[in-house]
Design an enzyme around this catalytic site. Structure first.
Site, PDB file in Angstrom:
ATOM      1  CB  SER A  72      30.788  -2.652  34.940  1.00  0.00           C
ATOM      2  OG  SER A  72      31.068  -3.125  33.642  1.00  0.00           O
ATOM      3  CE1 TYR A  99      34.811   1.024  33.885  1.00  0.00           C
ATOM      4  CE2 TYR A  99      34.277  -1.257  33.387  1.00  0.00           C
ATOM      5  CZ  TYR A  99      33.876   0.050  33.592  1.00  0.00           C
ATOM      6  OH  TYR A  99      32.541   0.374  33.514  1.00  0.00           O
TER       7      TYR A  99
END
Ligand code: NAD
Length: 255
Positions: free
Chosen positions: A137, A150
């Site tokens: 990401s 995350y």
């Protein structure tokens, strides 16, 4: 033709990647918790004349990851390409962040990639070919507030990617991470609602002022762009590209 194991291959980015590899004739094991996983596998196999199996392995359970890899090796013969794509999200300020969400996100978004890589490694080493692609990401490179688990897990994937690249180098095993900005998938649809709550904003303001604020190109990243990069990374010719964190983020990480 080579065989690919894709975690989270029954939704969003993983399903898009599965479709792209299927169209090129790769055989697949698609893992994912969606109840229609077996139907997706059947549909892809029939459409492209390839072997596709589905595994509902829960990536929070290392034993199930090992069984999933063993299933792929038994039915397809071997795993040449591993795509660690499955991921989950939870958005909340640190002092309200639930401990069980922290544990789940670290487990699915980070530890599962270690267990899967470890399980496919001996076969890849013996054959002198392997491609491991982590769908990380932009949050493997940059932080945002309210995403403590995350961002931590995705930064962990950066370390895992580089170590696997170094250890794989003598064996023609490459490992890279694709680092997308925002892609409009079920995971992001859920976040739009959560972020609206956390930031106390409307959903359209979250899209404009929080998500795409960080992407100078001002568009969601497409699944096609990610799938095409994954196809390249999986190819024989990409042998010198290893240990890289590759952003497709509309310029986010240029800032
Ligand atoms: P998605 O919610 O559409 O799909 C996630 C997949 O992971 C599903 O198939 C789900 O069943 C599977 N999964 C979740 N928990 C699992 C578990 N315990 N065991 C097995 N499978 C499990 O999400 P997506 O947006 O397609 O995200 C895919 C990956 O891309 C994730 O790693 C995510 O962090 C990353 N990513 C997404 C975006 C985005 O904007 N959508 C941006 C950057 C990175």
């Amino acid at each position: 033709m080579k065989n690919v194991l894709i975690t989270g291959g029954t939704s969003g980015i993983g399903l898009g990647i599965a479709r792209a590899f299927a169209a090129k004739g790769y055989n697949l094991l698609i893992n994912g918790l969606e109840p229609n996983g077996p139907e997706i596998a059947k549909e892809l196999a029939a459409e492209h004349g390839i072997k596709v199996i589905h595994s509902p392995a829960n990536l929070m359970q290392p034993e199930q990851i090992r069984e999933m890899v063993a299933l792929a090796e038994r039915v397809l013969g071997q795993v040449d390409i591993l795509i660690n794509n499955a991921g989950i999200q939870h958005v909340a300020p640190v002092d309200e962040f639930p401990e069980d969400k922290w544990d789940a996100i670290i487990s699915v978004n980070m530890s599962a990639s270690f267990h899967a890589a470890k399980a496919v490694w001996p076969g890849m080493k013996t054959r002198g070919f392997g491609r491991i692609i982590n769908i990380a990401s932009a949050h493997a490179l940059r932080a945002s507030e309210y995403k403590i688990a995350y961002v931590t897990a995705k930064h962990g994937i950066a370390g895992l990617t580089k170590v696997l690249a170094l250890e794989g180098a003598p064996h023609n095993i490459t490992c890279n991470a694709i680092c997308p900005g925002y892609v409009r998938t079920p995971l992001v649809e859920a976040q739009i609602a959560d972020q609206a709550k956390a930031h106390q904003m409307s959903e359209s303001d979250v899209i404009e002022k929080v998500m795409l604020k960080k992407q100078p190109v001002k568009q969601f990243v497409t699944i096609d762009a990610i799938a095409n990069l994954a196809l390249y990374l999986a190819s024989e010719t990409a042998g010198q590209l290893t240990g890289a964190m590759l952003p497709i983020d509309g310029g986010w990480s240029a800032q």
